[in-house]
Design a protein around this motif. Structure first.
Motif, PDB file in Angstrom:
ATOM      1  N   LEU A 152       0.840  -1.205   0.000  1.00 28.34           N
ATOM      2  CA  LEU A 152       0.000   0.000   0.000  1.00 28.34           C
ATOM      3  C   LEU A 152       0.870   1.249   0.000  1.00 28.34           C
ATOM      4  CD1 LEU A 152      -3.047   0.787   0.014  1.00 28.34           C
ATOM      5  CD2 LEU A 152      -2.777   1.209   2.458  1.00 28.34           C
ATOM      6  N   MET A 177      -5.150  -7.326   4.482  1.00 27.54           N
ATOM      7  CA  MET A 177      -4.089  -6.338   4.686  1.00 27.54           C
ATOM      8  C   MET A 177      -3.253  -6.813   5.865  1.00 27.54           C
ATOM      9  SD  MET A 177      -6.131  -2.760   3.981  1.00 27.54           S
ATOM     10  CE  MET A 177      -4.681  -1.796   4.355  1.00 27.54           C
ATOM     11  N   TYR A 179      -0.036  -5.948   8.293  1.00 26.43           N
ATOM     12  CA  TYR A 179       0.850  -4.886   8.784  1.00 26.43           C
ATOM     13  C   TYR A 179       1.985  -5.515   9.574  1.00 26.43           C
ATOM     14  CZ  TYR A 179      -3.166  -1.644   8.152  1.00 26.43           C
ATOM     15  OH  TYR A 179      -4.205  -0.903   7.666  1.00 26.43           O
ATOM     16  N   LEU A 185      -1.390   2.860   8.562  1.00 25.46           N
ATOM     17  CA  LEU A 185      -1.870   3.544   7.353  1.00 25.46           C
ATOM     18  C   LEU A 185      -1.150   4.899   7.290  1.00 25.46           C
ATOM     19  CD1 LEU A 185      -5.737   2.868   7.327  1.00 25.46           C
ATOM     20  CD2 LEU A 185      -4.009   1.907   5.783  1.00 25.46           C
ATOM     21  N   GLU A 189      -7.938   7.994   6.340  1.00 26.83           N
ATOM     22  CA  GLU A 189      -8.754   7.899   5.115  1.00 26.83           C
ATOM     23  C   GLU A 189     -10.174   8.382   5.418  1.00 26.83           C
ATOM     24  OE1 GLU A 189      -8.924   3.883   3.704  1.00 26.83           O
ATOM     25  OE2 GLU A 189      -6.746   3.686   3.530  1.00 26.83           O
ATOM     26  N   HIS A 191     -13.575   8.299   2.900  1.00 25.28           N
ATOM     27  CA  HIS A 191     -14.029   7.993   1.541  1.00 25.28           C
ATOM     28  C   HIS A 191     -15.480   7.534   1.516  1.00 25.28           C
ATOM     29  CE1 HIS A 191     -13.193   3.844   2.712  1.00 25.28           C
ATOM     30  NE2 HIS A 191     -11.888   4.056   2.795  1.00 25.28           N
ATOM     31  N   HIS A 195     -16.870  -0.072   4.745  1.00 28.45           N
ATOM     32  CA  HIS A 195     -16.014  -1.234   4.985  1.00 28.45           C
ATOM     33  C   HIS A 195     -16.663  -2.207   5.974  1.00 28.45           C
ATOM     34  CE1 HIS A 195     -12.317   0.050   3.051  1.00 28.45           C
ATOM     35  NE2 HIS A 195     -12.114   1.066   3.851  1.00 28.45           N
ATOM     36  N   TYR A 206      -7.361   1.136  16.221  1.00 29.19           N
ATOM     37  CA  TYR A 206      -8.176   1.615  15.103  1.00 29.19           C
ATOM     38  C   TYR A 206      -8.787   2.947  15.473  1.00 29.19           C
ATOM     39  CZ  TYR A 206      -8.955  -0.027  10.473  1.00 29.19           C
ATOM     40  OH  TYR A 206      -8.825  -0.196   9.121  1.00 29.19           O
ATOM     41  N   MET A 223     -17.357   0.317   9.026  1.00 27.71           N
ATOM     42  CA  MET A 223     -17.140   1.747   8.834  1.00 27.71           C
ATOM     43  C   MET A 223     -18.140   2.223   7.801  1.00 27.71           C
ATOM     44  SD  MET A 223     -12.998   1.623   8.635  1.00 27.71           S
ATOM     45  CE  MET A 223     -12.531  -0.067   9.012  1.00 27.71           C
ATOM     46  N   GLN A 229     -10.903   7.055   9.237  1.00 29.54           N
ATOM     47  CA  GLN A 229     -10.336   5.769   9.653  1.00 29.54           C
ATOM     48  C   GLN A 229      -8.826   5.761   9.529  1.00 29.54           C
ATOM     49  OE1 GLN A 229     -11.207   3.059   5.843  1.00 29.54           O
ATOM     50  NE2 GLN A 229     -12.893   4.438   6.351  1.00 29.54           N
ATOM     51  N   TYR A 241      -5.961  -8.085   8.683  1.00 29.81           N
ATOM     52  CA  TYR A 241      -7.423  -8.110   8.616  1.00 29.81           C
ATOM     53  C   TYR A 241      -7.933  -8.359   7.209  1.00 29.81           C
ATOM     54  CZ  TYR A 241      -6.974  -2.834   8.131  1.00 29.81           C
ATOM     55  OH  TYR A 241      -6.661  -1.534   7.796  1.00 29.81           O
ATOM     56  N   ILE A 243     -10.799  -7.181   4.643  1.00 25.45           N
ATOM     57  CA  ILE A 243     -11.572  -5.939   4.529  1.00 25.45           C
ATOM     58  C   ILE A 243     -12.377  -5.902   3.233  1.00 25.45           C
ATOM     59  CG2 ILE A 243      -9.541  -4.670   3.657  1.00 25.45           C
ATOM     60  CD1 ILE A 243     -10.691  -2.190   5.218  1.00 25.45           C
ATOM     61  N   LYS A 245     -14.928  -3.628   0.709  1.00 23.84           N
ATOM     62  CA  LYS A 245     -15.453  -2.292   0.388  1.00 23.84           C
ATOM     63  C   LYS A 245     -16.247  -2.334  -0.904  1.00 23.84           C
ATOM     64  CE  LYS A 245     -11.259  -0.229  -1.604  1.00 23.84           C
ATOM     65  NZ  LYS A 245     -10.257   0.819  -1.382  1.00 23.84           N
TER      66      LYS A 245
HETATM   67  O1  UGY Z   1      -8.935   0.007   0.947  1.00 21.95           O
HETATM   68  C1  UGY Z   1      -9.084   0.781   1.886  1.00 21.95           C
HETATM   69  O2  UGY Z   1      -9.850   1.740   1.825  1.00 21.95           O
HETATM   70  C2  UGY Z   1      -8.279   0.523   3.171  1.00 21.95           C
HETATM   71  N1  UGY Z   1      -6.947   1.075   3.013  1.00 21.95           N
HETATM   72  N2  UGY Z   1      -8.935   1.048   4.330  1.00 21.95           N
HETATM   73  C3  UGY Z   1      -8.599   0.660   5.607  1.00 21.95           C
HETATM   74  O3  UGY Z   1      -7.678  -0.165   5.784  1.00 21.95           O
HETATM   75  N3  UGY Z   1      -9.309   1.164   6.621  1.00 21.95           N
END
Ligand code: UGY
Ligand code: MN
Length: 253
Positions: A152, A177, A179, A185, A189, A191, A195, A206, A223, A229, A241, A243, A245
């Motif tokens: 990422l 994802m 880490y 991150l 974010e 958007h 999620h 978080y 979310m 976030q 995790y 995830i 979207k």
């Molecule tokens: O894909 C995503 O929006 C991601 N990066 N978001 C997140 O991990 N909360």
């Protein structure tokens, strides 16, 4: 132990944190020999349903009302569906994308747990589908272990594995994802996509809107669109995790 009314779980206008102590198991049409924990559903304002399905040996889950993605958390199972004569074998890390009305039966050989995402499909306009060479999605069966990660924003400590191909034909994305300890991150974010997130390993902090939550394996987070976030991994082992979207569609479609 009796927690005297205390839990880390939280329900706010634009997010949910659900910790295993607050999970409620329910029966579900299409599910025999098992129970479902429905983490998020349209009842709370989401445009999809995400659940964990727990199956006893011989327990079975058949198709639901929409397209579906399953990801195996634990156990050994078979997936029977018409595109292949022999049942597919599934184990931890296996996943399957099943288009709307694609008949299937997922049967546990051992005690098993599955993450299940059900979402009404938003088809592309046929002109757009041809323009973008994005045909109607077909069944996919794979193993997360076989996917090549991307990083990422170029961060080698933050691996993303996409379970679905990068095609506009799909109206959602689902990734793992991972880490490295201490990775985070690179931005807060905000958007329009929502999620569903299941913490698979490790943990961290978080940020959801104006709250910071300690989060660990087994927790679920929803979310809502535009929920601020951010995540930072804490601990000596990687945090990982799954995830979901919504993706690839005009917001007015
Ligand atoms: O894909 C995503 O929006 C991601 N990066 N978001 C997140 O991990 N909360
Ligand atoms: Mn995000």
């Amino acid at each position: 132990m009796q927690e005297l009314g205390h839990t880390r779980s939280a329900h706010r206008r634009d997010h949910l944190l659900l910790t295993p102590d607050t999970f409620i198991r329910t029966p579900l049409p299409g599910l025999t020999g098992g129970m479902a924990i429905v983490h998020v559903a349209p009842q709370v304002g989401a445009a999809f349903t995400q659940m964990t399905v727990e199956l006893d040996p011989n327990g079975t889950l058949i198709q639901g009302p929409s397209q579906r993605l399953i990801y195996v958390l634990e156990g050994k199972l078979t997936l029977t569906e018409p595109s292949q004569k022999k049942p597919h074998k599934l184990a931890a890390g296996s996943y399957a994308y099943l288009p709307t009305e694609h008949a299937h039966a997922i049967t546990a050989l051992t005690k098993s747990r599955l993450a299940v995402i059900d979402k009404p499909f938003l088809p592309l306009d046929p002109f757009e589908a041809e323009l973008h060479n994005a045909p109607f999605p077909e069944i996919i069966v794979g193993r997360e272990q076989d996917l090549t990660p991307t990083f990422l924003n170029g961060d080698p400590d933050l691996e993303v594995r996409a379970l679905l191909p990068a095609s506009l034909g799909f109206d959602f994305a689902c990734n793992t994802m991972t880490y490295a300890p201490g990775a985070a991150l690179s931005q807060v974010e905000i958007h329009y996509m929502e999620h569903g997130l299941l913490m698979l390993q490790g943990g961290g902090i978080y940020r959801l809107n104006d709250s910071w939550y300690p989060t660990t394996a087994g927790d679920f987070i929803w979310m809502a669109p535009y929920c601020p976030q951010w995540f930072g991994a804490i601990g000596k082992t990687p945090a990982k995790y799954l995830i979901y979207k919504d993706f690839n569609r005009h917001t007015l479609a």
